[in-house]
Write a protein that holds these residues in place. Sequence first.
Motif, PDB file in Angstrom:
ATOM      1  N   GLY A  84       6.531  -8.388  -0.903  1.00 65.56           N
ATOM      2  CA  GLY A  84       7.260  -7.311  -0.985  1.00 65.56           C
ATOM      3  C   GLY A  84       8.737  -7.273  -0.073  1.00 65.56           C
ATOM      4  N   GLY A 131      11.375  -5.329   0.187  1.00 60.83           N
ATOM      5  CA  GLY A 131      11.843  -3.637   0.595  1.00 60.83           C
ATOM      6  C   GLY A 131      12.543  -3.776   1.666  1.00 60.83           C
ATOM      7  N   TYR A 132      12.448  -2.687   2.311  1.00 62.78           N
ATOM      8  CA  TYR A 132      13.317  -2.346   3.696  1.00 62.78           C
ATOM      9  C   TYR A 132      12.574  -3.338   4.785  1.00 62.78           C
ATOM     10  CZ  TYR A 132      16.104   1.192   1.435  1.00 62.78           C
ATOM     11  OH  TYR A 132      16.843   1.769   0.585  1.00 62.78           O
ATOM     12  N   VAL A 133      11.050  -3.193   4.851  1.00 61.42           N
ATOM     13  CA  VAL A 133      10.435  -3.755   5.713  1.00 61.42           C
ATOM     14  C   VAL A 133      10.295  -5.361   5.654  1.00 61.42           C
ATOM     15  CG1 VAL A 133       8.099  -4.214   6.875  1.00 61.42           C
ATOM     16  CG2 VAL A 133       9.060  -1.825   6.481  1.00 61.42           C
ATOM     17  N   GLU A 192       8.610 -11.173  -4.360  1.00 63.87           N
ATOM     18  CA  GLU A 192       8.969  -9.684  -5.162  1.00 63.87           C
ATOM     19  C   GLU A 192       8.749  -9.639  -6.448  1.00 63.87           C
ATOM     20  OE1 GLU A 192      10.132  -6.799  -3.583  1.00 63.87           O
ATOM     21  OE2 GLU A 192       9.716  -6.290  -5.835  1.00 63.87           O
ATOM     22  N   LYS A 249      15.214  -6.581  -8.378  1.00 65.34           N
ATOM     23  CA  LYS A 249      15.449  -7.221  -7.117  1.00 65.34           C
ATOM     24  C   LYS A 249      15.297  -8.531  -6.747  1.00 65.34           C
ATOM     25  CE  LYS A 249      13.390  -2.836  -4.680  1.00 65.34           C
ATOM     26  NZ  LYS A 249      12.384  -2.280  -3.744  1.00 65.34           N
ATOM     27  N   HIS A 288       3.082 -15.784  -6.372  1.00 64.70           N
ATOM     28  CA  HIS A 288       2.329 -15.412  -4.948  1.00 64.70           C
ATOM     29  C   HIS A 288       1.806 -16.731  -4.875  1.00 64.70           C
ATOM     30  CE1 HIS A 288       3.003 -11.431  -6.705  1.00 64.70           C
ATOM     31  NE2 HIS A 288       2.823 -11.161  -5.458  1.00 64.70           N
ATOM     32  N   THR A 307       3.031   1.715   0.308  1.00 64.06           N
ATOM     33  CA  THR A 307       1.801   2.601   0.468  1.00 64.06           C
ATOM     34  C   THR A 307       2.262   4.040   0.308  1.00 64.06           C
ATOM     35  OG1 THR A 307       2.128   2.330   2.965  1.00 64.06           O
ATOM     36  CG2 THR A 307       0.618   0.849   1.867  1.00 64.06           C
ATOM     37  N   GLN A 340      -0.826  -1.024  -4.558  1.00 68.54           N
ATOM     38  CA  GLN A 340       0.038  -2.316  -4.344  1.00 68.54           C
ATOM     39  C   GLN A 340      -0.399  -3.289  -3.459  1.00 68.54           C
ATOM     40  OE1 GLN A 340       4.299  -1.498  -3.500  1.00 68.54           O
ATOM     41  NE2 GLN A 340       4.028   0.520  -4.546  1.00 68.54           N
ATOM     42  N   THR A 400       2.244   0.603   6.233  1.00 72.50           N
ATOM     43  CA  THR A 400       1.516   1.575   6.840  1.00 72.50           C
ATOM     44  C   THR A 400       0.191   2.116   6.157  1.00 72.50           C
ATOM     45  OG1 THR A 400       3.691   2.168   7.860  1.00 72.50           O
ATOM     46  CG2 THR A 400       1.791   3.821   8.007  1.00 72.50           C
ATOM     47  N   GLU A 433       4.652  -1.698  11.222  1.00 71.48           N
ATOM     48  CA  GLU A 433       5.981  -2.192  11.578  1.00 71.48           C
ATOM     49  C   GLU A 433       6.578  -0.406  12.051  1.00 71.48           C
ATOM     50  OE1 GLU A 433       8.331  -4.598  11.104  1.00 71.48           O
ATOM     51  OE2 GLU A 433       9.298  -2.963  12.357  1.00 71.48           O
ATOM     52  N   GLU A 480      14.776   3.102   9.105  1.00 71.10           N
ATOM     53  CA  GLU A 480      16.008   2.696   8.266  1.00 71.10           C
ATOM     54  C   GLU A 480      17.179   3.221   8.721  1.00 71.10           C
ATOM     55  OE1 GLU A 480      15.102   4.014   3.991  1.00 71.10           O
ATOM     56  OE2 GLU A 480      13.235   3.289   4.298  1.00 71.10           O
ATOM     57  N   LYS A 513       5.365  11.016   3.690  1.00 76.11           N
ATOM     58  CA  LYS A 513       4.087  10.363   3.093  1.00 76.11           C
ATOM     59  C   LYS A 513       3.156  10.028   4.140  1.00 76.11           C
ATOM     60  CE  LYS A 513       5.149   5.484   2.857  1.00 76.11           C
ATOM     61  NZ  LYS A 513       3.974   4.784   3.944  1.00 76.11           N
ATOM     62  N   ARG A 518      14.604   8.559  -0.921  1.00 76.95           N
ATOM     63  CA  ARG A 518      13.213   8.862  -1.099  1.00 76.95           C
ATOM     64  C   ARG A 518      12.930  10.025  -0.226  1.00 76.95           C
ATOM     65  NH1 ARG A 518      10.057   3.156  -0.343  1.00 76.95           N
ATOM     66  NH2 ARG A 518      11.702   2.693   1.082  1.00 76.95           N
TER      67      ARG A 518
HETATM   68  N1  LIG Z   1      11.124   2.014   5.253  1.00 77.16           N
HETATM   69  C1  LIG Z   1      10.735   2.236   6.399  1.00 77.16           C
HETATM   70  O1  LIG Z   1      11.456   2.753   7.067  1.00 77.16           O
HETATM   71  C2  LIG Z   1       9.267   1.808   6.928  1.00 77.16           C
HETATM   72  C3  LIG Z   1       9.196   1.684   8.239  1.00 77.16           C
HETATM   73  C4  LIG Z   1       8.116   1.201   8.755  1.00 77.16           C
HETATM   74  C5  LIG Z   1       6.968   0.987   8.061  1.00 77.16           C
HETATM   75  N2  LIG Z   1       7.082   1.062   6.744  1.00 77.16           N
HETATM   76  C6  LIG Z   1       5.873   0.717   5.751  1.00 77.16           C
HETATM   77  O2  LIG Z   1       6.376  -0.610   5.314  1.00 77.16           O
HETATM   78  C7  LIG Z   1       5.779  -0.502   3.781  1.00 77.16           C
HETATM   79  C8  LIG Z   1       6.738  -1.015   2.912  1.00 77.16           C
HETATM   80  O3  LIG Z   1       7.919   0.001   3.072  1.00 77.16           O
HETATM   81  P1  LIG Z   1       9.298  -0.178   2.447  1.00 77.16           P
HETATM   82  O4  LIG Z   1      10.174   0.943   2.763  1.00 77.16           O
HETATM   83  O5  LIG Z   1       9.943  -1.684   2.788  1.00 77.16           O
HETATM   84  O6  LIG Z   1       8.799  -0.138   0.795  1.00 77.16           O
HETATM   85  P2  LIG Z   1       9.851  -0.725  -0.450  1.00 77.16           P
HETATM   86  O7  LIG Z   1       9.480   0.278  -1.433  1.00 77.16           O
HETATM   87  O8  LIG Z   1      11.144  -0.596   0.047  1.00 77.16           O
HETATM   88  O9  LIG Z   1       9.450  -2.125  -0.786  1.00 77.16           O
HETATM   89  C9  LIG Z   1       8.097  -2.708  -1.228  1.00 77.16           C
HETATM   90  C10 LIG Z   1       8.468  -3.811  -2.152  1.00 77.16           C
HETATM   91  O10 LIG Z   1       7.162  -4.447  -2.416  1.00 77.16           O
HETATM   92  C11 LIG Z   1       7.312  -4.811  -3.688  1.00 77.16           C
HETATM   93  N3  LIG Z   1       5.976  -5.151  -4.405  1.00 77.16           N
HETATM   94  C12 LIG Z   1       4.994  -4.209  -4.659  1.00 77.16           C
HETATM   95  N4  LIG Z   1       3.929  -4.913  -4.926  1.00 77.16           N
HETATM   96  C13 LIG Z   1       4.157  -6.055  -4.721  1.00 77.16           C
HETATM   97  C14 LIG Z   1       3.396  -7.260  -5.248  1.00 77.16           C
HETATM   98  N5  LIG Z   1       2.087  -7.338  -5.353  1.00 77.16           N
HETATM   99  N6  LIG Z   1       3.783  -8.487  -4.850  1.00 77.16           N
HETATM  100  C15 LIG Z   1       5.337  -8.683  -4.271  1.00 77.16           C
HETATM  101  N7  LIG Z   1       6.084  -7.499  -3.993  1.00 77.16           N
HETATM  102  C16 LIG Z   1       5.440  -6.273  -4.576  1.00 77.16           C
HETATM  103  C17 LIG Z   1       8.036  -3.927  -4.555  1.00 77.16           C
HETATM  104  O11 LIG Z   1       8.552  -4.098  -5.589  1.00 77.16           O
HETATM  105  C18 LIG Z   1       8.914  -3.425  -3.573  1.00 77.16           C
HETATM  106  O12 LIG Z   1      10.381  -4.100  -3.594  1.00 77.16           O
HETATM  107  C19 LIG Z   1       5.151   0.774   3.727  1.00 77.16           C
HETATM  108  O13 LIG Z   1       3.702   0.947   3.806  1.00 77.16           O
HETATM  109  C20 LIG Z   1       6.101   1.763   4.590  1.00 77.16           C
HETATM  110  O14 LIG Z   1       5.163   3.029   4.890  1.00 77.16           O
HETATM  111  C21 LIG Z   1       8.311   1.328   6.107  1.00 77.16           C
END
Ligand SMILES: NC(=O)c1ccc[n+]([C@@H]2O[C@H](COP(=O)([O-])OP(=O)(O)OC[C@H]3O[C@@H](n4cnc5c(N)ncnc54)[C@H](O)[C@@H]3O)[C@@H](O)[C@H]2O)c1
Length: 453
Positions: free
Chosen positions: A7, A9-11, A30, A35, A70, A86, A98, A127, A155, A159, A287, A351
Motif C-alpha cells: 500500500g 498511499g500517504y502512510v 501497490e 499510482k 506481492h 481501512t 483491503q 488503523t 501510524e 497529512e 472514519k 477525502r
Molecule cells: N492518511 C493519514 O493521515 C493516516 C494517518 C495515520 C494512519 N492512517 C491509516 O493508514 C492506512 C492507510 O491510509 P492512507 O491514507 O495511506 O491510505 P491510501 O488510500 O492513501 O493508501 C492505501 C493504498 O493501498 C493500496 N492498496 C490497497 N490494497 C492493496 C493491496 N492488496 N496491495 C497493494 N496495495 C494495496 C491502495 O491502492 C492505496 O494506494 C489506513 O488504515 C489509515 O486509516 C492514515
Amino acid sequence: MQVAVIGCGYVGLATSVVLADLGHDIIGVEIDPVKLENLSNGKSPIFEAHLQEMLDAGIKAGRLSFTDDHVSACGQAKVIMLAVGTPTRETWEIDLSQLESAIDSIAEALSSRNELNGTPLIVVKSTVPSGTTDYLSERLGSKTDKPYLIASNPEFLREGQAIFDTLYPDRSVIGANESSAFEILDELYSGLVSQNFDDSPPLPGRPDGYTSPVPVVKTSPRSAEMIKYASNAFLATKISFINEIANLCEEVEADINDVARGIGLDSRIGPQFLKAGIGYGGSCFPKDTKALHHHAGSRGYTFTLLNAVIEVNRIQRYRFLAKIRRALEPMGDKTIGILGLAFKPGTDDIREAPAIDLMRELNRDGAILKATDPRAIENAKLEFNSCEYLDDPYKVAEGANALVLVTEWPEFLDLDWKRIAMVMSGDIVFDGRNCLGREGIEGAGLSVIGVGR
Ligand SMILES: NC(=O)c1ccc[n+]([C@@H]2O[C@H](COP(=O)([O-])OP(=O)(O)OC[C@H]3O[C@@H](n4cnc5c(N)ncnc54)[C@H](O)[C@@H]3O)[C@@H](O)[C@H]2O)c1
C-alpha cells in the motif's frame, strides 16, 4: 533490513521513503496501476512536503523500488508492512477487505518462500479496531503452514506533515505477543528512536528541542490498536467541543478565539485542536470515530460521548452553510468563490473535505461556483465538476458575491484584500477557519463572518 510495504498511499509512501533514508531496502507494493506507473517513473502520486525529494534520493541510492507483485516483494522481506486503506462502510463498520486481500497475497508469498529467508514479521500499520491483528493472524495461519510473526504498529502521522511526523514522532507504539517481534522492530526503528541520522536536505530539519530516544510504548496488539483509535477520538472530541463552545459564543456575543486562547493556556488542556471552525474532515477522524463507535457497539458498549462528537461535527458544516444562505439569499444568481478544497493545508487529499460538501449544497441552491486550492484542484475535479477551478485566488474573487475560506492554506492568509474588494461584486468573506485577519478585510470595505465571534 529488507522490507516490503504493501500500500503506497500517504502512510505507505512516507514510511517507505523514511526507512530507505535510514538505510533499509524497501519494496513498495501497490495495486493501483496509475499510482504504480507514477512511482515506477519516480514520481510521487500524492503531494506531501519533502516526499518527492526523498523518493528521488531513495531510488537514486538503489534502496527503493515499486512493484505490484506481492509474491516477489514478500518472498525475501524480513518485515512486511501493511499500509492499505481501512475505510468505513455506510453502517460505520470498518471495511477490512483491503487488509484481507493483502493478507491472502502474503499467504501465497509465504507458501512459496524459501525458508532460508527466515521468519518474516507482518506489521499492521493500517488503523484497525482492537482484535484485528489477531483476526488477520488467524486468517493468515489458516492459509499457510509457514511460520510468521505479527505485530500492530499504528501510524500517527498527520497529512500535510507526513514526512516530518515520520522522522520526528511523539512516540512509537508496538503491540506484539512475541519478544522476537519487538526485537525486529527495535532493529528496524533503531535509527529513528535514537535519532541517529543526518537531518540535512532533502529531509526536513530536526525541530529545536526534539529529544531522543523517542518513547516506545510496547504492549499487546489489542492495546496498540486501541491507542490509535483513542488518540484520534480524543482529538476529534477536542474539535467538536470547541465548536460547541463557539456556537454558544455566537449566542452570548463572546469571541471564541479569545476564549480558546484562555482555555489553551491551561497546561492541563493545551492550545492544540482548540480552533473553532467548519469541523474536521479528512481520511482519518471521520472514519476512525465512526469505526470506533461501531466497534464499541458490536461489543455491547454504547459510546455516548463519541456519538455526540460525530453528530456535532456533522451539524457544524450545515450551521456554516446556513450562515452563507442567510446572508446571500436568494442564492440562485449568486457567484461564490471557494478558497481551499483540501481537507487541511499541506495536502492534496480531499477525502471528507468540508469544501466538497459545501460546494454540492451551494450548487443545489443554484449558486455559481468558482474555487481554488494550491494542491487539490485535480483531485477535486474528480469528485465534483460543477465548478470553475482556477489557480489564482484573485480570479476566483472576480465578480463573486461572496468568498468562502474553507482551508487555511498560508497562501490565503495574506491576500491583498483591497485588490480583492475591487474585483468582487459583493462584500462578504466567510471565514470557515477563523484564520483571516479581520482588520485587513474590514479595512478594504468587506465584512467577515466567522465561527463563534
Ligand atoms: N492518511 C493519514 O493521515 C493516516 C494517518 C495515520 C494512519 N492512517 C491509516 O493508514 C492506512 C492507510 O491510509 P492512507 O491514507 O495511506 O491510505 P491510501 O488510500 O492513501 O493508501 C492505501 C493504498 O493501498 C493500496 N492498496 C490497497 N490494497 C492493496 C493491496 N492488496 N496491495 C497493494 N496495495 C494495496 C491502495 O491502492 C492505496 O494506494 C489506513 O488504515 C489509515 O486509516 C492514515
